[in-house]
Design a protein around this motif. Sequence first.
Motif, PDB file in Angstrom:
ATOM      1  N   GLN A   1      36.131  89.706  -9.418  1.00 47.46           N
ATOM      2  CA  GLN A   1      35.714  88.623  -9.124  1.00 47.46           C
ATOM      3  C   GLN A   1      35.464  87.427 -10.094  1.00 47.46           C
ATOM      4  O   GLN A   1      35.709  86.363 -10.144  1.00 47.46           O
TER       5      GLN A   1
ATOM      6  N   ASP B   1      27.798  88.820  -5.079  1.00 49.95           N
ATOM      7  CA  ASP B   1      28.569  88.398  -4.100  1.00 49.95           C
ATOM      8  C   ASP B   1      27.880  88.701  -2.851  1.00 49.95           C
ATOM      9  O   ASP B   1      27.813  89.882  -2.333  1.00 49.95           O
TER      10      ASP B   1
ATOM     11  N   LYS C   1      38.526  86.151 -11.600  1.00 47.78           N
ATOM     12  CA  LYS C   1      38.989  85.045 -10.563  1.00 47.78           C
ATOM     13  C   LYS C   1      38.395  83.801 -10.567  1.00 47.78           C
ATOM     14  O   LYS C   1      38.976  82.724 -10.766  1.00 47.78           O
TER      15      LYS C   1
ATOM     16  N   GLY D   1      28.426  83.786  -9.548  1.00 45.01           N
ATOM     17  CA  GLY D   1      28.858  84.122  -8.251  1.00 45.01           C
ATOM     18  C   GLY D   1      29.019  82.787  -7.502  1.00 45.01           C
ATOM     19  O   GLY D   1      28.510  81.644  -7.901  1.00 45.01           O
ATOM     20  N   HIS D   2      29.628  82.850  -6.188  1.00 44.46           N
ATOM     21  CA  HIS D   2      29.599  81.616  -5.335  1.00 44.46           C
ATOM     22  C   HIS D   2      28.313  81.014  -5.070  1.00 44.46           C
ATOM     23  O   HIS D   2      27.471  82.026  -5.044  1.00 44.46           O
TER      24      HIS D   2
END
Length: 752
Positions: free
Chosen positions: A734, A714, A737, A539-540
């Motif tokens: 996600q 997220d 992406k 994840g980010h």
Amino acid sequence: MADHATDVHATLLLPDALATRLPDRERVIGWAEFDLDLDRRFAQQFAALTDRELILVGKDVVRIDLSTIAEAAIDESIGSDRLIIGVDGQLPHILRYSRRCRRDMSRLARLLNRRIKKQAEPADNSALPWLDAVDQSIAAKQICPKCKHTIPDYSEGVCPRCLQQRQILWRLLDVAKPHRVKIWIALAATLLLAVTSATMPWVSKHLIDDGVTKGSLPNLWKWGKVLAVVIVLTEGLGAVRLRLLARVGSAVSRDLRHRVYDHMQQLSMRFFSKRRTGSLITRVTSDTERLWDFIVFGTVDSIRNVLLIVLLAVTLVAMNWRLALIAIIPLPFIASLTWFRGRKMHALFSRMWIYYSRMSGVVGDAIPGIKVVKAFANEDHEVSRFDARSDQYMAKELEVNKTWTTLQPLVGLMMRGGGLIVWMVGGYLVIKHIGTDSTVWTIGTLAAFNGALWQFYQPIIELANSGRMVTRAASSAQRVFEVLDTPPEVYSKHDAYVPKNWQPRVEFRNVSFSYEGAQPALRDVSLKIEPGQMIGLCGHSGAGKSTFVNLLCRFYDVTDGQILIDGVDVREYDLKWLRKHIGIVLQEPYLFHGTIAENILYGNPQATPQQVMNAARAANAHDFIVGLPDGYDTIVGERGQSLSGGERQRVSIARAILHDPKILILDEATSSVDTRTEKMIQQALDRLVEGRTTFAIAHRLTTLQNANLLVVLDKGTIAETGTHSELMVKPEGQYAKLHQMQAELNSVMAFK
């Protein structure tokens, strides 16, 4: 929000401003203060939660039935937050509060939502058994009979609140208890020393009156021998006393350092995240060193001085009560001056330490980051920072010295003035009685009285001067006790669970967590992991990946929900046992100053050299280690600065492998290695995950493709889960992406 019980009915201890507004025996299970009114002006208000109602206490008392509340939601903003309580068929109640009340109000909101959810669930609901446990845990707490507050599990039956209220002196003397036999011997020597010191003026009087004045050599020799015996006894007792106190002082200093450092090791990560390294080092070293001198010499010398003052006062009155009255004239002025000086210096010392801590903090920041300092050629900047802090500290130190050096001569002046008055008055009366048969106004009496007077003044001066030492010790003690009185947020219960046979089966059940009690880092996360699975977390940045594994290791405890290992809440396990069975490789590898072998052995100090080498081979570190001049005995320097980033990472992986955990956590374990080394480590990890439950955090998604389960986080929630192939077929997902973005970035870098 308070969570202390006063009786078996789980009624919380409430502030007087709240308790006086509630009916007697109101069963409050949670409360919080909110400090802003609807116009955002400061106003003390409270919200109290009972089994059936939420009670709002401000100018008026408002009662809200829990059955009418649909939801309690927090709305965060820049300057202040608000808790919005939705009520069926009515306008919502809005409770505004500043950031000071944020944590307590957030806890109250969570507790309120649990009560609402609990009322909505069937009575036999087994999906959320922890709700009852949370509410009933208050009643199971041990209560202090003195202050009626809860005694937490970590304090082993001792109420920390009552302990903190004891005077600093008595708390410091607790440290010296193991050495009380030697201290009692030193006190006995001190008592005898005071007696022999008070005897000297009497012997001197007879030496002058019966020997010198009468011209009697036999009396001169007799009283001279007595005086010699008294002097030898005094010096001998002084030597015994000093030797014992010096030995006790060193032992007390060691014990105090050990106690502070040991307690510091038990404290939670939150404690260290809010304090500077230099400040903590000062408390373990210089503050404890400053205290032992006060604990040993300060207390015993104070007792000696008090005894001397009493005995010599009796001696002076017995010699000549008229001169004794003259001698005590300066004492009220000295006492007032000493009290004034003590108060002023205590405030000055407290401020001076703040500046000392800031000066130490500059060093604590710069030395570990010396590579960054040199990389940006900021040596002069760091020197300027230190000089500025040093100058500020010196200015505060000069304030202390100015107060000390200004008032101290006044004390000496008053003492010497009193002595001069005694000489003048006494000398006049002795001269007046020359040729008479007076046994009171003799030269021997006057000389002995003045000798006793200076002996009487000396302990008074020392007691006055001890104010400086006491003030310094009190300031240091406050800082030391701040550490000792800080309760660990994460700790083992007395009856902590230590299983013999268990499986690394992990479950996150409705887990939420917030570092500061407001913005959650994880929100209602639920996940089941079977033994032997490898879980990839992605994840980010800031999505909650590191928080996920921090909670599993119990670096922090969950705010809501449960983390279960083999069906048991991690809070029920013995903390040391739990962490011994979890291995972790951090994103930023940390090596201690020492050899490579010692750093690997940190994972298992009982391991053999062959096991160390096997762990290094598994981490693909053996080849570069044997290529170093001293092999496994190579000193890596502080924080492993003599090794490259990839080499440090492989040593830290070897350390985790030697730890042989059943649960393995890899927090960006391959972020500091090149592609070739990453592939080698990945091959080793593929062999290691067998029989282990592994959690791997990585930004490079290619390292997670073989994971049994990928968890995409997220904003603190689980956005999606699945295998690599399952998630890649979701083009709008996600993970897909993220994977596409990394592929495009890699192609751009390859083209360049």
